[in-house]
Scaffold this motif. Structure first.
Motif, PDB file in Angstrom:
ATOM      1  N   TYR A 126       0.830  -1.211   0.000  1.00 44.49           N
ATOM      2  CA  TYR A 126       0.000   0.000   0.000  1.00 44.49           C
ATOM      3  C   TYR A 126       0.865   1.262   0.000  1.00 44.49           C
ATOM      4  CZ  TYR A 126      -3.403   3.496   1.537  1.00 44.49           C
ATOM      5  OH  TYR A 126      -4.189   4.616   1.635  1.00 44.49           O
TER       6      TYR A 126
ATOM      7  N   GLN B 250       0.678   4.174  -2.858  1.00 43.70           N
ATOM      8  CA  GLN B 250       0.437   5.582  -2.556  1.00 43.70           C
ATOM      9  C   GLN B 250       1.525   6.478  -3.147  1.00 43.70           C
ATOM     10  OE1 GLN B 250      -2.761   5.925  -1.856  1.00 43.70           O
ATOM     11  NE2 GLN B 250      -2.466   7.081   0.048  1.00 43.70           N
TER      12      GLN B 250
ATOM     13  N   ARG C 200       0.701   6.695  -6.836  1.00 39.15           N
ATOM     14  CA  ARG C 200      -0.501   7.518  -7.026  1.00 39.15           C
ATOM     15  C   ARG C 200      -0.180   8.999  -6.864  1.00 39.15           C
ATOM     16  NH1 ARG C 200      -6.365   6.777  -4.021  1.00 39.15           N
ATOM     17  NH2 ARG C 200      -7.477   8.354  -5.242  1.00 39.15           N
TER      18      ARG C 200
ATOM     19  N   VAL D 122      -8.957   5.455  -8.963  1.00 37.31           N
ATOM     20  CA  VAL D 122      -7.856   4.802  -9.671  1.00 37.31           C
ATOM     21  C   VAL D 122      -8.090   3.297  -9.723  1.00 37.31           C
ATOM     22  CG1 VAL D 122      -5.370   4.372  -9.697  1.00 37.31           C
ATOM     23  CG2 VAL D 122      -6.240   6.588  -8.910  1.00 37.31           C
ATOM     24  N   THR D 123      -7.958   2.727 -10.914  1.00 31.85           N
ATOM     25  CA  THR D 123      -8.029   1.275 -11.066  1.00 31.85           C
ATOM     26  C   THR D 123      -6.736   0.658 -10.553  1.00 31.85           C
ATOM     27  OG1 THR D 123      -9.472   1.434 -12.999  1.00 31.85           O
ATOM     28  CG2 THR D 123      -8.256  -0.624 -12.710  1.00 31.85           C
ATOM     29  N   LEU D 124      -6.858  -0.325  -9.679  1.00 32.45           N
ATOM     30  CA  LEU D 124      -5.697  -0.996  -9.096  1.00 32.45           C
ATOM     31  C   LEU D 124      -5.742  -2.464  -9.503  1.00 32.45           C
ATOM     32  CD1 LEU D 124      -3.227  -0.747  -7.253  1.00 32.45           C
ATOM     33  CD2 LEU D 124      -4.718  -1.197  -5.303  1.00 32.45           C
TER      34      LEU D 124
ATOM     35  N   THR E 231      -7.182  -0.077   1.309  1.00 32.06           N
ATOM     36  CA  THR E 231      -7.542   0.859   0.239  1.00 32.06           C
ATOM     37  C   THR E 231      -9.015   1.254   0.270  1.00 32.06           C
ATOM     38  OG1 THR E 231      -7.910  -1.009  -1.270  1.00 32.06           O
ATOM     39  CG2 THR E 231      -5.731   0.025  -1.297  1.00 32.06           C
TER      40      THR E 231
ATOM     41  N   TYR F 228      -9.852   3.681  -4.656  1.00 26.24           N
ATOM     42  CA  TYR F 228      -9.285   2.658  -5.536  1.00 26.24           C
ATOM     43  C   TYR F 228     -10.365   1.662  -5.950  1.00 26.24           C
ATOM     44  CZ  TYR F 228      -4.563   4.123  -4.159  1.00 26.24           C
ATOM     45  OH  TYR F 228      -3.410   4.835  -3.942  1.00 26.24           O
TER      46      TYR F 228
ATOM     47  N   LEU G 283     -10.173  -2.086  -6.916  1.00 28.35           N
ATOM     48  CA  LEU G 283      -9.270  -3.234  -6.969  1.00 28.35           C
ATOM     49  C   LEU G 283      -9.831  -4.339  -7.850  1.00 28.35           C
ATOM     50  CD1 LEU G 283      -8.244  -1.768  -4.355  1.00 28.35           C
ATOM     51  CD2 LEU G 283      -7.567  -4.030  -3.535  1.00 28.35           C
TER      52      LEU G 283
END
Length: 306
Positions: free
Chosen positions: A236, A240, A243, A253-255, A276, A281, A283
């Motif tokens: 994580y 970050q 990001r 945001v696509t993770l 998250t 995010y 996921l």
């Protein structure tokens, strides 16, 4: 017209061909092409094996190829050029050829070329991101001597350190330590060094301890829970950092979570999901193979999107 993707791994490598309709028309495999595991000569030999299996009609009509390689950072610019020339010779001289990091193709396996962040967590780990303008950033992935937090190697190393700390404290071995030693085929903590010094692949042996840690986690072992939580926190932290260099805090945001730890260990994905949650995010563990991400990258290189 076809695009070709190659996913070059440390154990095996796979080639896939797709047309514009996003359906695979051919695939084949060969051995490892990771430059930290095999020589440049072996890499080119194995690429030849892939192309020798590929029907001539597909090679002649290929407009683009993307080769996503694990261990890419170990290559010099001269090495990359050698690989590109070799591919053009075996494929066709008119095809556009890209050789890149497998983190790029991992992201594309989940976004088909759109922006986002990819986390690869297997034996090693790396975080890679790309924004809408094509700007890129990465974190972690500095190699096992310096990094690999949140990876199989990182979890295995932390487990061994916990066993050693128990031994140094003169404590009776806990169930955690007993299972870790058993997984390493060591009779006692002092055998750890001997086992790894005599190993042909100590990095693999350390990383192979991760499944034992996850098994202990499922049994409610507190020491294992701490290691898995720390691994998720390390990942994580890297996410970050990426990001912060590419996206605003307000943007969703696509993770994309890839690699053997996410594919086989739900506990790590769940721990990362908790960290998250509410942070903007989305996921996912992609259903597409990494080699499909390489195909999407190949199409994008010639201005096409599937």
């Amino acid at each position: 017209m076809y695009a070709i993707g190659i996913d070059g791994g440390g154990t095996k490598s796979k080639l896939m061909i797709k047309g514009r309709e996003d359906q695979a028309v051919f695939s084949c495999t060969t051995g490892a092409t990771n430059p930290t595991a095999v020589s440049l000569e072996i890499i080119t030999e194995r690429l030849s094996q892939l192309f020798n299996q590929t029907p001539s009609s597909f090679k002649e009509q290929a407009v683009s190829l993307c080769f996503g390689m694990s261990g890419f950072s170990a290559l010099s610019q001269e090495d990359i050029q050698t690989i590109q020339v070799h591919i053009k010779t075996k494929l066709n001289p008119e095809a556009f050829v890209t050789v890149t990091n497998d983190a790029v193709t991992a992201l594309y396996s989940g976004t088909k070329g759109n922006s986002g962040i990819a986390v690869i967590a297997g034996t090693g780990s790396v975080v890679y991101g790309k924004d809408e303008s094509g700007n890129e950033a990465r974190a972690a992935g500095w190699g096992y001597m310096f990094d690999h937090s949140g990876s199989g190697f990182g979890i295995g190393k932390a487990a061994l350190k916990a066993v050693m700390n128990e031994a140094d404290s003169g404590m009776a071995l806990s169930p955690f330590s007993e299972m870790i030693l058993q997984s390493l085929s060591a009779d006692n903590p002092r055998d750890i060094v001997t086992c790894l010094n005599h190993s042909q692949d100590p990095r693999h042996d350390v990383a192979s301890l991760a499944p034992a840690v996850f098994s202990l986690y499922e049994q409610g072992n507190q020491a294992a829970e701490q290691l898995i939580s720390q691994a998720a926190e390390d990942i994580y932290d890297s996410i970050q950092k990426v990001r912060g260099r590419l996206f605003t805090e307000q943007k969703a945001v696509t993770l994309v979570c890839t690699g053997s730890l996410f594919q086989k260990q739900q506990a790590l994905f769940d721990a990362l999901t908790r960290l998250t949650d509410t942070k903007g995010y989305r996921l996912s563990i992609p259903k597409a193979e990494p080699v499909e991400g390489a195909v999407y990258a190949a199409w994008e290189a010639v201005g096409e999107r599937l």
